[in-house]
Design an enzyme around this catalytic site. Sequence first.
Site, PDB file in Angstrom:
ATOM      1  N   HIS A 269       0.838  -1.212   0.000  1.00  0.00           N
ATOM      2  CA  HIS A 269       0.000   0.000   0.000  1.00  0.00           C
ATOM      3  C   HIS A 269       0.871   1.260   0.000  1.00  0.00           C
ATOM      4  O   HIS A 269       0.961   1.930  -0.995  1.00  0.00           O
ATOM      5  CB  HIS A 269      -1.007   0.047   1.168  1.00  0.00           C
ATOM      6  CG  HIS A 269      -1.940  -1.108   1.194  1.00  0.00           C
ATOM      7  ND1 HIS A 269      -2.755  -1.415   0.141  1.00  0.00           N
ATOM      8  CD2 HIS A 269      -2.182  -2.062   2.158  1.00  0.00           C
ATOM      9  CE1 HIS A 269      -3.473  -2.501   0.440  1.00  0.00           C
ATOM     10  NE2 HIS A 269      -3.136  -2.912   1.647  1.00  0.00           N
ATOM     11  N   ASP A 320      -4.827  -7.993  -3.537  1.00  0.00           N
ATOM     12  CA  ASP A 320      -5.110  -7.841  -2.110  1.00  0.00           C
ATOM     13  C   ASP A 320      -6.439  -8.470  -1.697  1.00  0.00           C
ATOM     14  O   ASP A 320      -6.519  -9.671  -1.471  1.00  0.00           O
ATOM     15  CB  ASP A 320      -5.045  -6.345  -1.745  1.00  0.00           C
ATOM     16  CG  ASP A 320      -5.122  -6.084  -0.246  1.00  0.00           C
ATOM     17  OD1 ASP A 320      -5.084  -7.057   0.525  1.00  0.00           O
ATOM     18  OD2 ASP A 320      -5.212  -4.916   0.161  1.00  0.00           O
TER      19      ASP A 320
END
Length: 447
Positions: A269, A320
Amino acid sequence: MSAGARRFFAEYAWLGGHRAAELVLIATDAGVISEVSTGVDCPPDAVRLPGLVLPGLANAHSHAFHRALRGHSHRGGGSFWTWREDMYAVAGALDPERYYALARATYAEMALAGITCVGEFHYLHHDRDGARYGEANVMGEVLIAAAHDAGIRITLLDTCYLAGGFGRPLEGAQRRFGDGDVEGWAARAAGLTGAAHARVGAAIHSVRAVPADQLAAVATWARERGVPLHFHLSEQTAENDACLAAHGRTPTALLEDHGALGPRSCAVHATHLSPEDIGTLGGTRTTVCLCPSTERDLADGIGPARALASAGAPLALGSDSHAIIDGFEETRALELGERLARHSRGHFSAAELLSAATVAGHTCLGWPEAGQIAPGAPADLIAVGLDSVRLAGARPDTLLESVIFAAGAPDVAEVIVGGRTVVADGRHQLLPDVAGALAEAIAALEA
Ligand SMILES: [Zn+2]
């Protein structure tokens, strides 16, 4: 996973650089590319691959079980934190058998999308009450088996997860994630071994979930084995605020203090960074794995991809939470996110974006030899058909741009992993009904 000697012929293939090569013959032996020639005729014994041939895509950040949440978590708006409660409910319903079925179907969906290697960030180690299973690593082993049976490679990133927040114990479903302390995590994780299709790495869930005085032990474990070390980093501003309150440091600075950054490390991220954080990640050559479809879905924000790359951080991509599984959508989002944030175009070339999805992704998962069409690389190839409504009209001189900016997962016609055909004509060869397998595995969690 490997096959004998096979030759593949592509009208167009990406061999690096800014244009697709033409009339490409790729010779393989025992699952490894042995020779690549261009400008040649197709020999009669070669398998002719349609469209544009690329190296297999790497999905550098996955939580397979989150696939069960797709579409269900939008009701009533919600937030990152209400989504997390839904995720904990799914985590609570899994046992080894259900986890295997869900992961195999999810990895098969990835194969259909051209993903040939997945990084599974694995923290669901224990039974529902937090106790160890009789086979301590059974949940990790079913993920390795699931990848095998879906025909793709996996790096199992066994994740240290010890706390429910700064100074808070694990609660509820989180108890399944914990090993008590870092020594307990290290001893259990040391029992995992790889396989021809599987490698093992380490992960720190986040600076929220591993106390600062135990971060260095995870980093040392990974460094001593020469394996990747991944961690969630600054996905939410709340994490930054809590870390600053607890330690007076940003999460990036705290991880740097404890030796967790470097060329074998990968920050996932990295959405909310200070200029100093960006310099630290770039200067240490830490890979940053952006997960744009999830970051949109969870309203995280747009990470500073161009600034990180310019500072020296290689970029990789992950799906993810699997809000969608589409490597092309994930890849073009690096550029399109920058356009939205900066009000200008042209931050990454198509070749740079392809490199993130292929070679950089594989490198951060501990497969540095993979992700390219070159002698010595695993024979992991995908063929993107150019005859769909999405790509009709593509031209040879801008083929990379057409595929990066307009292709979708359904355009992946053929997938070869280790020289073996896993997807042919858009159909998975090991799991004929992937949609049915997904539906069944997700329904089983509600039974
Ligand atoms: Zn994640």
